[in-house]
Motif scaffolding. Structure first.
Motif, mmCIF file in Angstrom:
data_model
loop_
_atom_site.group_PDB
_atom_site.id
_atom_site.type_symbol
_atom_site.label_atom_id
_atom_site.label_comp_id
_atom_site.label_asym_id
_atom_site.label_seq_id
_atom_site.Cartn_x
_atom_site.Cartn_y
_atom_site.Cartn_z
ATOM 1 N N PHE A 112 -20.213 8.201 25.533
ATOM 2 C CA PHE A 112 -19.952 6.776 25.364
ATOM 3 C C PHE A 112 -20.285 6.056 26.671
ATOM 4 N N ARG A 113 -20.913 4.903 26.546
ATOM 5 C CA ARG A 113 -21.116 4.024 27.704
ATOM 6 C C ARG A 113 -20.138 2.869 27.573
ATOM 7 N N LEU A 114 -19.180 2.809 28.502
ATOM 8 C CA LEU A 114 -18.074 1.861 28.412
ATOM 9 C C LEU A 114 -18.323 0.671 29.327
ATOM 10 N N THR A 115 -18.427 -0.498 28.737
ATOM 11 C CA THR A 115 -18.540 -1.732 29.509
ATOM 12 C C THR A 115 -17.268 -2.547 29.313
ATOM 13 N N CYS A 116 -17.037 -3.490 30.212
ATOM 14 C CA CYS A 116 -15.769 -4.219 30.234
ATOM 15 C C CYS A 116 -16.002 -5.703 29.985
ATOM 16 N N CYS A 172 -16.561 0.093 35.618
ATOM 17 C CA CYS A 172 -17.048 -0.387 34.330
ATOM 18 C C CYS A 172 -18.550 -0.121 34.242
ATOM 19 N N GLY A 173 -19.013 0.214 33.054
ATOM 20 C CA GLY A 173 -20.415 0.558 32.874
ATOM 21 C C GLY A 173 -20.693 2.038 32.971
ATOM 22 N N SER A 174 -19.659 2.849 33.202
ATOM 23 C CA SER A 174 -19.848 4.293 33.332
ATOM 24 C C SER A 174 -20.069 4.939 31.967
ATOM 25 N N THR A 175 -20.776 6.061 31.986
ATOM 26 C CA THR A 175 -20.948 6.885 30.791
ATOM 27 C C THR A 175 -19.996 8.068 30.875
ATOM 28 N N VAL A 176 -19.211 8.279 29.824
ATOM 29 C CA VAL A 176 -18.235 9.365 29.786
ATOM 30 C C VAL A 176 -18.539 10.243 28.579
ATOM 31 N N ALA A 177 -17.921 11.428 28.540
ATOM 32 C CA ALA A 177 -18.195 12.363 27.450
ATOM 33 C C ALA A 177 -16.914 13.068 27.035
ATOM 34 N N VAL A 178 -16.818 13.388 25.749
ATOM 35 C CA VAL A 178 -15.709 14.170 25.198
ATOM 36 C C VAL A 178 -16.292 15.459 24.634
ATOM 37 N N MET A 209 -9.766 20.322 24.308
ATOM 38 C CA MET A 209 -10.574 19.117 24.398
ATOM 39 C C MET A 209 -10.387 18.461 25.762
ATOM 40 N N VAL A 210 -11.493 17.958 26.346
ATOM 41 C CA VAL A 210 -11.445 17.347 27.672
ATOM 42 C C VAL A 210 -12.330 16.105 27.690
ATOM 43 N N LEU A 211 -12.076 15.264 28.696
ATOM 44 C CA LEU A 211 -12.863 14.061 28.951
ATOM 45 C C LEU A 211 -13.584 14.239 30.278
ATOM 46 N N ASP A 212 -14.910 14.098 30.281
ATOM 47 C CA ASP A 212 -15.707 14.114 31.506
ATOM 48 C C ASP A 212 -15.974 12.671 31.912
ATOM 49 N N ALA A 213 -15.512 12.289 33.108
ATOM 50 C CA ALA A 213 -15.671 10.906 33.556
ATOM 51 C C ALA A 213 -15.871 10.869 35.059
ATOM 52 N N ASP A 214 -16.949 10.227 35.496
ATOM 53 C CA ASP A 214 -17.192 9.963 36.913
ATOM 54 C C ASP A 214 -17.128 11.238 37.753
ATOM 55 N N GLY A 215 -17.695 12.328 37.222
ATOM 56 C CA GLY A 215 -17.774 13.565 37.980
ATOM 57 C C GLY A 215 -16.581 14.477 37.856
ATOM 58 N N GLY A 216 -15.519 14.058 37.157
ATOM 59 C CA GLY A 216 -14.337 14.890 36.985
ATOM 60 C C GLY A 216 -14.125 15.259 35.530
ATOM 61 N N THR A 217 -13.280 16.266 35.294
ATOM 62 C CA THR A 217 -12.937 16.712 33.947
ATOM 63 C C THR A 217 -11.425 16.622 33.785
ATOM 64 N N VAL A 222 -4.077 13.323 30.525
ATOM 65 C CA VAL A 222 -4.192 13.185 31.980
ATOM 66 C C VAL A 222 -5.114 12.008 32.287
ATOM 67 N N ALA A 223 -4.593 11.015 33.009
ATOM 68 C CA ALA A 223 -5.375 9.820 33.318
ATOM 69 C C ALA A 223 -6.399 10.111 34.408
ATOM 70 N N THR A 224 -7.549 9.463 34.310
ATOM 71 C CA THR A 224 -8.588 9.604 35.327
ATOM 72 C C THR A 224 -8.266 8.723 36.529
ATOM 73 N N PRO A 225 -8.880 8.983 37.687
ATOM 74 C CA PRO A 225 -8.865 7.999 38.769
ATOM 75 C C PRO A 225 -9.642 6.757 38.326
ATOM 76 N N PRO A 226 -9.650 5.699 39.128
ATOM 77 C CA PRO A 226 -10.429 4.512 38.754
ATOM 78 C C PRO A 226 -11.897 4.852 38.516
ATOM 79 N N VAL A 227 -12.438 4.337 37.426
ATOM 80 C CA VAL A 227 -13.826 4.567 37.029
ATOM 81 C C VAL A 227 -14.512 3.207 36.921
#
Length: 497
Positions: free
Chosen positions: A167-171, A214-220, A194-202, A207-212
């Motif tokens: 997903f590409r998430l825009t704000c 807007c406009g980042s691409t994430v994956a499940v 199941m995990v969420l890959d966001a901004d280089g982390g899994t 479990v909440a991610t650090p700040p990411v």
């Protein structure tokens, strides 16, 4: 405990819409059957012993003759769906397995895992995935989703083994306002990992991610590649707005004494993200650096990661070395030794973890993580600087630095000051040695994998090893992992004779 084999043929479909092929055992004792599906080459396609989860793990099943044959040649169009919707969250009535629809013949082994006889039906069919976002299996095919309110986010399902949903998430302004960032959390009751890959982390479910940004691409995805019917593998990504530390970072006139652009106070394990805007500049290098406040060392305790909209740029936990990719903690630093620096104008040294790239204007994001168990304050620097290696630019054979070699030999020096830097030198022999071979030896104390080689892809020689290069030939100094460092740590000398 009997095993039966069923031969199933899925015929070619006229529709190009995404489809699943489903194998299901209905009836009998709940959880009392196990199925393996193999293709006509005997390779496992998918296996299951549950109505909610299946994967590619191999089950040890006894072989048996094929006892029945089924053919499914129906057609079912994919339902229309909004990008956030799950349409027809299907479930299985018994042990089942599903995978991407590929026409062909499959052999389904069904094992009764109980000690009593069971009567059941074998069902094989095709169906459209319930996840209306499909296909979104790569960053280039990522489903666009615009966040409009707190707690907003897309939903999907992992319906086939190995599936990854991007997903590409825009704000929207109503979501983030001037914050320009988001904090994400994956929600799902799926029994798999199941995990969420966001901004280089899994990040695991809940479990909440650090700040990411807007406009980042994430994956499940699932860690083990498992999947399930949509009713059990459904998930949601929940997003909340979070502020990013915004900084304008023009080139500074004196990179040896740059001005700190801001101070970050980081709790143990905390990550903060700064948006850095670089303007136009004649500088050759673009530096981002974090230095412990009040002179407190930050090496090994703070992780600096640099990213842009396309993904990771580089990372560092040390003032001596940085590398491309996603951050990991560096090992102990090597002890510095003296290397002749006649071609280096200034031995530049970072005061904390730093990353240098070729200067480009635009926006980058600096993720700063406190990896220690104590609260730490760090000053953030971002500036443009000149390369201190006066041989630059010598990144190709057409711009190679010429080295004249006579009977006494010669020593040349340089530094690998930015990621993926390559320093190329061309030999010119004098004094009657025009047809000779030249011995070349590299010396450096850089705590990375620096080597010398004759050409790209040729056999490298490590520091201290002798390399033969013909007169009028070239050699190149580089690191095998693309790492680099400020000239005080990445300097080297090459002896040619």
């Amino acid at each position: 405990n009997e095993t039966r084999w069923i031969e199933v043929t899925y015929r070619a479909l006229t529709s190009s819409a995404p489809m699943l092929m489903v194998f299901e055992v209905e009836g009998g004792v709940e959880g009392g059957t196990r199925i393996d599906v193999r293709n006509d080459r005997g390779r496992l396609v998918v296996a299951s012993r549950s109505s909610q989860r299946y994967g590619r793990s191999v089950s040890a099943l006894a072989s048996s003759a094929h006892v029945d044959a089924l053919t499914w040649d129906g057609a079912e169009d994919a339902p229309s769906a909004s990008p956030a919707a799950i349409v027809d969250a299907w479930t299985c009535l018994g042990t089942c397995a599903a995978d991407r629809y590929v026409a062909g013949t499959y052999y389904v082994s069904v094992q009764n895992t109980r000690s009593v006889s069971q009567r059941y039906d074998i069902v094989a069919y095709g169906r459209a995935p319930s996840d209306g976002n499909e296909p979104n299996d790569s960053p280039s095919a990522a489903t666009p989703y615009r966040l409009t309110f707190a707690g907003d986010g897309p939903s999907g399902a992992i319906e086939r083994p190995g599936d990854v949903d991007y997903f590409r998430l825009t704000c929207a302004a109503s979501f983030a306002g001037p914050s320009e960032g988001m904090r994400l959390e994956l929600a799902s009751s799926f029994a798999g990992s199941m995990v969420l890959d966001a901004d280089g982390g899994t990040y695991r479910v809940g479990v909440a991610t650090p700040p990411v940004p807007c406009g980042s691409t994430v994956a499940v995805r699932t860690r083990d590649g498992s999947a399930g019917p949509a009713a059990s593998s459904v998930y949601s990504i929940l997003a909340d707005a979070v502020a990013l530390y915004a900084i304008d970072a023009p080139a500074q006139s004196d990179p040896q004494t740059p001005t700190a652009l801001g101070r970050l106070v980081l709790a143990p394990g905390e990550t903060q993200v700064a948006r850095l805007s670089f303007g136009s500049s004649t500088a050759r290098l673009r530096y981002v650096e974090v230095v412990g406040a009040s002179g407190v060392a930050a090496d090994g305790r703070v992780l600096l990661e640099l990213r842009d909209a396309s993904g990771p740029i580089g990372f560092s936990t040390s003032r001596q070395r940085f590398a491309s990719g996603v951050g990991v903690l560096a090992g102990a630093e090597a002890t510095s030794i003296d290397v002749e620096a006649s071609a280096i104008s200034v031995l530049y040294q970072c005061l904390g973890p730093c990353v240098a790239t070729r200067y480009r204007s635009g926006t980058v994001f600096a993720r700063v993580t406190n990896t220690s168990s104590q609260t730490r304050s760090v000053d953030l620097y971002a500036y443009g600087a000149a390369e201190t290696d006066r041989n630059e630019p010598n990144d190709s054979t057409t711009t190679a630095t010429v080295v004249s070699v006579g009977s006494a030999g010669v020593t040349v020096t340089g530094a690998i000051e930015r990621m993926d830097d390559v320093d190329v030198f061309r030999l010119v022999c004098t004094g009657g040695f025009e047809f000779a071979m030249v011995y070349v030896t590299l010396e450096t104390s850089f705590p990375g994998s620096m080597v010398v080689r004759r050409s790209a892809g040729s056999t490298p020689s490590a520091p201290g090893q002798r390399l033969e290069v013909p007169c009028d030939g070239t050699f190149r100094v580089e690191t095998t992992d693309g790492s680099a460092g400020p000239s005080a740590s990445s300097r080297y000398s090459v002896r040619a004779w």
